[in-house]
Scaffold this motif. Structure first.
Motif, mmCIF file in Angstrom:
data_model
loop_
_atom_site.group_PDB
_atom_site.id
_atom_site.type_symbol
_atom_site.label_atom_id
_atom_site.label_comp_id
_atom_site.label_asym_id
_atom_site.label_seq_id
_atom_site.Cartn_x
_atom_site.Cartn_y
_atom_site.Cartn_z
ATOM 1 N N ILE A 140 -27.698 40.319 15.635
ATOM 2 C CA ILE A 140 -27.747 39.664 16.946
ATOM 3 C C ILE A 140 -29.196 39.309 17.262
ATOM 4 O O ILE A 140 -30.112 40.097 16.987
ATOM 5 C CB ILE A 140 -27.204 40.589 18.058
ATOM 6 C CG1 ILE A 140 -25.749 40.974 17.780
ATOM 7 C CG2 ILE A 140 -27.321 39.929 19.426
ATOM 8 C CD1 ILE A 140 -25.203 42.031 18.744
ATOM 9 N N ALA A 141 -29.399 38.123 17.858
ATOM 10 C CA ALA A 141 -30.725 37.730 18.313
ATOM 11 C C ALA A 141 -30.646 37.242 19.753
ATOM 12 O O ALA A 141 -29.702 36.548 20.134
ATOM 13 C CB ALA A 141 -31.304 36.638 17.428
ATOM 14 N N VAL A 142 -31.631 37.640 20.550
ATOM 15 C CA VAL A 142 -31.833 37.049 21.871
ATOM 16 C C VAL A 142 -32.981 36.064 21.695
ATOM 17 O O VAL A 142 -34.048 36.442 21.204
ATOM 18 C CB VAL A 142 -32.201 38.107 22.925
ATOM 19 C CG1 VAL A 142 -32.442 37.443 24.273
ATOM 20 C CG2 VAL A 142 -31.114 39.158 23.018
ATOM 21 N N ARG A 143 -32.757 34.811 22.039
ATOM 22 C CA ARG A 143 -33.751 33.783 21.737
ATOM 23 C C ARG A 143 -33.893 32.809 22.899
ATOM 24 O O ARG A 143 -32.904 32.421 23.522
ATOM 25 C CB ARG A 143 -33.340 33.048 20.458
ATOM 26 C CG ARG A 143 -34.419 32.210 19.830
ATOM 27 C CD ARG A 143 -34.059 31.862 18.394
ATOM 28 N NE ARG A 143 -34.163 33.012 17.505
ATOM 29 C CZ ARG A 143 -33.717 33.034 16.258
ATOM 30 N NH1 ARG A 143 -33.100 31.981 15.759
ATOM 31 N NH2 ARG A 143 -33.867 34.114 15.518
ATOM 32 N N ALA A 144 -35.123 32.417 23.195
ATOM 33 C CA ALA A 144 -35.398 31.434 24.240
ATOM 34 C C ALA A 144 -35.827 30.126 23.596
ATOM 35 O O ALA A 144 -36.541 30.128 22.594
ATOM 36 C CB ALA A 144 -36.490 31.936 25.175
ATOM 37 N N GLY A 145 -35.401 29.003 24.171
ATOM 38 C CA GLY A 145 -35.760 27.702 23.637
ATOM 39 C C GLY A 145 -34.759 27.202 22.612
ATOM 40 O O GLY A 145 -33.652 27.736 22.502
#
Length: 300
Positions: A140-145
């Motif tokens: 799982i990744a939390v990513r912005a943009g």
């Protein structure tokens, strides 16, 4: 061809070291070296040039690595899908998020998760670099943009822009601020990630009524550590442009206040990202409903 040898070769190249690959795979160094030598003999080409300090891929090795890594990932995926009949999560759950993200909601989700499934190990990596979910085995990744990887599932979590914050005492003892141009007369604390420092030399701000301003902050202090910048703000060293999730608690307790609250950077969307096959694995499936609402709460 020995598929185990191909898998070992891919790990050696990915980790850049025979020793690191041996430790990860639980094998003696000599076994790792012998399996790659056997693979090179079977293929009739040299794949690696070994020096005392570094490994270098030959042209044939570079081509073989790209194909072998994709094949290993496919085999891992097939194995995980085959094991989906198990009902309870097992193994290690790997999560990554930006270094400047408020890790509180993630830690809260992890605490509840490990309480339910104590047999699962959780690895949390907070980093500015773009993590290769498949190649590095993350779930799982939390990513912005921008998401970037079209093969992954990206679940929108909300959008937010960076905001200006300062210690109340600093503002009382410094010139008034009515417009972003007034920041020229203030100490600015600049977050400068190592991999993209140039993007933080200008603060591009927008206002609620559509105004725009570009500021080149005179950095009183700059650092790639968001924790260091946050601490400097808290002790009154200046004004910083930070993610709102990072200072949410400080603002609610008046340890910090927003400067020019009608101004921020353009909102960037945030996502919860996972590859489709991982979503259906028990360890990921059980974490998503714990993680998603907590992160959504701090972003929206």
């Amino acid at each position: 061809m020995d598929l185990n040898g191909a898998m070992i070769f891919a790990r050696v190249v990915r980790l850049g070291s025979f020793t690191k690959a041996a430790l990860e795979l639980g094998l003696p160094n000599s076994t790792v070296s012998d399996r790659i030598s056997d693979l090179e003999k079977a293929l009739g080409v040299s794949l690696l040039v070994r020096t005392t300090r570094k490994l270098h891929l030959t042209d044939a090795g570079e081509i073989f690595f790209r194909k072998a890594e994709a094949a290993v990932a496919a085999l891992v995926s097939a194995g995980e899908e085959a094991s989906l009949f198990q009902k309870r999560p097992t193994g290690t759950l790997k999560i990554t998020a930006p270094a400047d993200f408020d890790f509180t909601p993630i830690c809260e989700a992890v605490t509840e998760y490990t309480g339910k499934f104590p047999e699962v190990k959780v690895e949390l990596l907070l980093t500015d670099r773009l993590v290769d979910l498949v190649g590095e085995g993350f779930d799982i990744a939390v990513r912005a943009g921008p998401v970037g990887d079209s093969t992954s599932t990206a679940k929108p979590l909300g959008s937010s822009g960076l905001i200006l914050v300062a210690n109340p005492h600093y503002l009382k003892t410094s010139p008034a601020i009515a417009h972003p141009d007034d920041l020229a007369f203030h100490k600015c604390l600049v977050i400068s990630p190592e991999q993209n420092a140039s993007s933080f030399t200008t603060w591009s701000l927008v206002s609620a009524d559509g105004g725009k301003a570009k500021i080149v902050p005179q950095a009183h202090v700059s650092s790639n550590s968001v924790g260091a910048i946050k601490h400097l703000v808290s002790i009154g060293e200046g004004i910083a442009l930070v993610p709102p999730t990072l200072v949410r608690g400080d603002i609610s307790t008046n340890r910090m206040v927003r400067v020019l609250p009608e101004w921020s950077t353009e909102p960037w969307p945030s996502y919860l990202i996972y590859t489709p096959h991982r979503k259906s694995s028990p360890k990921v499936r059980e974490m998503i409903p714990l993680l998603e609402p907590r992160i959504r709460d701090v972003i929206e």
